[in-house]
Design a protein around this motif. Sequence first.
Motif, PDB file in Angstrom:
ATOM      1  N   ILE A   1       1.041  -1.035   0.019  1.00 20.41           N
ATOM      2  CA  ILE A   1      -0.155   0.099  -0.346  1.00 20.41           C
ATOM      3  C   ILE A   1       1.226   1.201  -0.167  1.00 20.41           C
ATOM      4  O   ILE A   1       1.830   1.199   0.694  1.00 20.41           O
ATOM      5  CB  ILE A   1      -1.119  -0.234   1.379  1.00 20.41           C
ATOM      6  CG1 ILE A   1      -1.831  -0.994   1.321  1.00 20.41           C
ATOM      7  CG2 ILE A   1      -2.276   1.166   0.870  1.00 20.41           C
ATOM      8  CD1 ILE A   1      -2.691  -1.053   2.604  1.00 20.41           C
ATOM      9  N   TYR A   2       0.331   2.348  -0.758  1.00 19.38           N
ATOM     10  CA  TYR A   2       0.917   3.363  -1.048  1.00 19.38           C
ATOM     11  C   TYR A   2       0.633   4.748  -1.205  1.00 19.38           C
ATOM     12  O   TYR A   2      -0.695   4.221  -1.500  1.00 19.38           O
ATOM     13  CB  TYR A   2       1.955   3.834  -2.231  1.00 19.38           C
ATOM     14  CG  TYR A   2       3.664   2.029  -2.251  1.00 19.38           C
ATOM     15  CD1 TYR A   2       4.461   2.228  -1.539  1.00 19.38           C
ATOM     16  CD2 TYR A   2       3.464   1.158  -2.800  1.00 19.38           C
ATOM     17  CE1 TYR A   2       5.347   1.410  -1.091  1.00 19.38           C
ATOM     18  CE2 TYR A   2       4.021   0.407  -2.765  1.00 19.38           C
ATOM     19  CZ  TYR A   2       5.605   0.379  -2.129  1.00 19.38           C
ATOM     20  OH  TYR A   2       6.411  -0.425  -1.860  1.00 19.38           O
ATOM     21  N   VAL A   3       0.735   6.266  -1.033  1.00 20.47           N
ATOM     22  CA  VAL A   3      -0.207   6.605  -0.899  1.00 20.47           C
ATOM     23  C   VAL A   3       0.687   7.851  -2.143  1.00 20.47           C
ATOM     24  O   VAL A   3       1.963   7.615  -2.467  1.00 20.47           O
ATOM     25  CB  VAL A   3       0.059   7.930   0.012  1.00 20.47           C
ATOM     26  CG1 VAL A   3      -0.047   9.039   0.216  1.00 20.47           C
ATOM     27  CG2 VAL A   3      -0.160   7.292   1.268  1.00 20.47           C
TER      28      VAL A   3
ATOM     29  N   LEU B   1      13.360  14.695  -1.943  1.00 20.81           N
ATOM     30  CA  LEU B   1      13.060  13.535  -1.050  1.00 20.81           C
ATOM     31  C   LEU B   1      13.594  12.244  -1.247  1.00 20.81           C
ATOM     32  O   LEU B   1      13.322  11.240  -0.652  1.00 20.81           O
ATOM     33  CB  LEU B   1      11.598  13.529  -1.095  1.00 20.81           C
ATOM     34  CG  LEU B   1      10.984  14.900  -0.189  1.00 20.81           C
ATOM     35  CD1 LEU B   1       9.565  15.192   0.021  1.00 20.81           C
ATOM     36  CD2 LEU B   1      11.730  15.125   1.514  1.00 20.81           C
ATOM     37  N   SER B   2      13.943  11.841  -3.241  1.00 19.58           N
ATOM     38  CA  SER B   2      14.732  10.655  -3.279  1.00 19.58           C
ATOM     39  C   SER B   2      15.566  10.543  -3.055  1.00 19.58           C
ATOM     40  O   SER B   2      16.242   9.276  -2.898  1.00 19.58           O
ATOM     41  CB  SER B   2      14.178  10.497  -4.949  1.00 19.58           C
ATOM     42  OG  SER B   2      15.806  11.363  -5.422  1.00 19.58           O
TER      43      SER B   2
ATOM     44  N   VAL C   1       8.332  11.269   5.880  1.00 20.00           N
ATOM     45  CA  VAL C   1       7.223   9.739   5.081  1.00 20.00           C
ATOM     46  C   VAL C   1       8.628  10.039   4.133  1.00 20.00           C
ATOM     47  O   VAL C   1       8.763  10.515   3.128  1.00 20.00           O
ATOM     48  CB  VAL C   1       5.737  10.827   4.527  1.00 20.00           C
ATOM     49  CG1 VAL C   1       5.660   8.981   3.615  1.00 20.00           C
ATOM     50  CG2 VAL C   1       5.143  10.589   5.895  1.00 20.00           C
ATOM     51  N   HIS C   2       8.638   8.919   3.558  1.00 24.00           N
ATOM     52  CA  HIS C   2       9.881   8.288   2.417  1.00 24.00           C
ATOM     53  C   HIS C   2       8.872   8.352   1.273  1.00 24.00           C
ATOM     54  O   HIS C   2       7.555   7.790   1.010  1.00 24.00           O
ATOM     55  CB  HIS C   2      10.378   7.013   2.923  1.00 24.00           C
ATOM     56  CG  HIS C   2      11.185   6.870   3.500  1.00 24.00           C
ATOM     57  ND1 HIS C   2      11.324   5.127   3.900  1.00 24.00           N
ATOM     58  CD2 HIS C   2      11.809   7.744   4.714  1.00 24.00           C
ATOM     59  CE1 HIS C   2      11.861   5.758   5.096  1.00 24.00           C
ATOM     60  NE2 HIS C   2      12.265   6.297   5.758  1.00 24.00           N
ATOM     61  N   LEU C   3      10.071   9.128   0.490  1.00 19.89           N
ATOM     62  CA  LEU C   3       9.285   9.035  -1.364  1.00 19.89           C
ATOM     63  C   LEU C   3       9.357   8.385  -2.116  1.00 19.89           C
ATOM     64  O   LEU C   3      10.984   7.877  -1.873  1.00 19.89           O
ATOM     65  CB  LEU C   3      10.207  10.505  -1.923  1.00 19.89           C
ATOM     66  CG  LEU C   3       9.247  10.754  -3.048  1.00 19.89           C
ATOM     67  CD1 LEU C   3       7.727  10.801  -3.322  1.00 19.89           C
ATOM     68  CD2 LEU C   3      10.254  11.104  -3.843  1.00 19.89           C
ATOM     69  N   ILE C   4       8.891   7.155  -2.279  1.00 18.73           N
ATOM     70  CA  ILE C   4       9.229   5.943  -2.666  1.00 18.73           C
ATOM     71  C   ILE C   4       9.323   6.040  -4.352  1.00 18.73           C
ATOM     72  O   ILE C   4      10.432   5.857  -5.143  1.00 18.73           O
ATOM     73  CB  ILE C   4       8.502   4.871  -2.863  1.00 18.73           C
ATOM     74  CG1 ILE C   4       7.399   4.555  -1.483  1.00 18.73           C
ATOM     75  CG2 ILE C   4       8.275   3.459  -3.497  1.00 18.73           C
ATOM     76  CD1 ILE C   4       8.754   4.308  -0.559  1.00 18.73           C
TER      77      ILE C   4
ATOM     78  N   GLU D   1       5.633   5.729   1.003  1.00 17.55           N
ATOM     79  CA  GLU D   1       5.151   5.448   1.633  1.00 17.55           C
ATOM     80  C   GLU D   1       3.958   5.297   2.606  1.00 17.55           C
ATOM     81  O   GLU D   1       3.367   6.516   2.689  1.00 17.55           O
ATOM     82  CB  GLU D   1       6.197   4.361   3.499  1.00 17.55           C
ATOM     83  CG  GLU D   1       6.053   5.972   4.045  1.00 17.55           C
ATOM     84  CD  GLU D   1       7.543   5.568   5.133  1.00 17.55           C
ATOM     85  OE1 GLU D   1       7.375   4.293   5.281  1.00 17.55           O
ATOM     86  OE2 GLU D   1       7.525   6.574   5.279  1.00 17.55           O
ATOM     87  N   TYR D   2       2.956   4.530   3.048  1.00 13.95           N
ATOM     88  CA  TYR D   2       1.629   4.940   3.361  1.00 13.95           C
ATOM     89  C   TYR D   2       1.856   4.751   5.108  1.00 13.95           C
ATOM     90  O   TYR D   2       2.380   3.669   5.691  1.00 13.95           O
ATOM     91  CB  TYR D   2       0.819   3.610   2.810  1.00 13.95           C
ATOM     92  CG  TYR D   2      -0.508   3.792   3.444  1.00 13.95           C
ATOM     93  CD1 TYR D   2      -1.417   4.788   3.581  1.00 13.95           C
ATOM     94  CD2 TYR D   2      -0.619   2.551   4.773  1.00 13.95           C
ATOM     95  CE1 TYR D   2      -2.687   5.418   3.858  1.00 13.95           C
ATOM     96  CE2 TYR D   2      -2.080   2.841   5.613  1.00 13.95           C
ATOM     97  CZ  TYR D   2      -3.109   4.173   4.798  1.00 13.95           C
ATOM     98  OH  TYR D   2      -4.284   4.116   5.739  1.00 13.95           O
ATOM     99  N   MET D   3       1.489   5.736   5.956  1.00 11.87           N
ATOM    100  CA  MET D   3       1.271   5.626   7.168  1.00 11.87           C
ATOM    101  C   MET D   3       0.172   4.631   7.504  1.00 11.87           C
ATOM    102  O   MET D   3      -0.641   5.110   7.969  1.00 11.87           O
ATOM    103  CB  MET D   3       1.594   7.240   7.460  1.00 11.87           C
ATOM    104  CG  MET D   3       2.987   7.795   6.986  1.00 11.87           C
ATOM    105  SD  MET D   3       2.404   9.569   8.223  1.00 11.87           S
ATOM    106  CE  MET D   3       1.273   9.801   7.362  1.00 11.87           C
TER     107      MET D   3
END
Length: 138
Positions: free
Chosen positions: A67-69, A91-92, A100-103, A117-119
């Motif tokens: 799951i991601y945002v 952010l990368s 929150v990590h940028l995917i 990432e989804y919190m």
Amino acid sequence: MMLTGTAKDVKISSPCTPPTLEQPCRRFSVAELSSATHNFDKRWCIGHGGFGMVYKGMISNGPTKSIYVIKRLNFMSNQGAPEFWVEVKLLSRLRHCNLVHLIGYCNGGKEMALVYEYMHNGSLFDHLHKKGTILTWP
């Protein structure tokens, strides 16, 4: 945490452990993000901001799905390509316990989106204003 400078020259001060610099993030296709959000269906929308609509999405990660945002740029917003690329470039490369990590990102045609990432436990805003969680310093 304080960030100063431009995307090329970032100075970081933080009481947390020092950030680590990672490899560039993943590039997603429009088709991947459309599939992840059921064609950006409003039922998958979890919010909106200055950038545009924010969706929850399921993306394949090899044999598993995660799951991601997905923040999808609205061309009517005040933010545009320059802000998008600063966020991707900064952010990368940055991983920090309080961010929150940028995917990854999507830049296909007129479509621009950021994937985070989804919190699972909710955001700080949720805990302060919706859930009424009592937060302690530890």
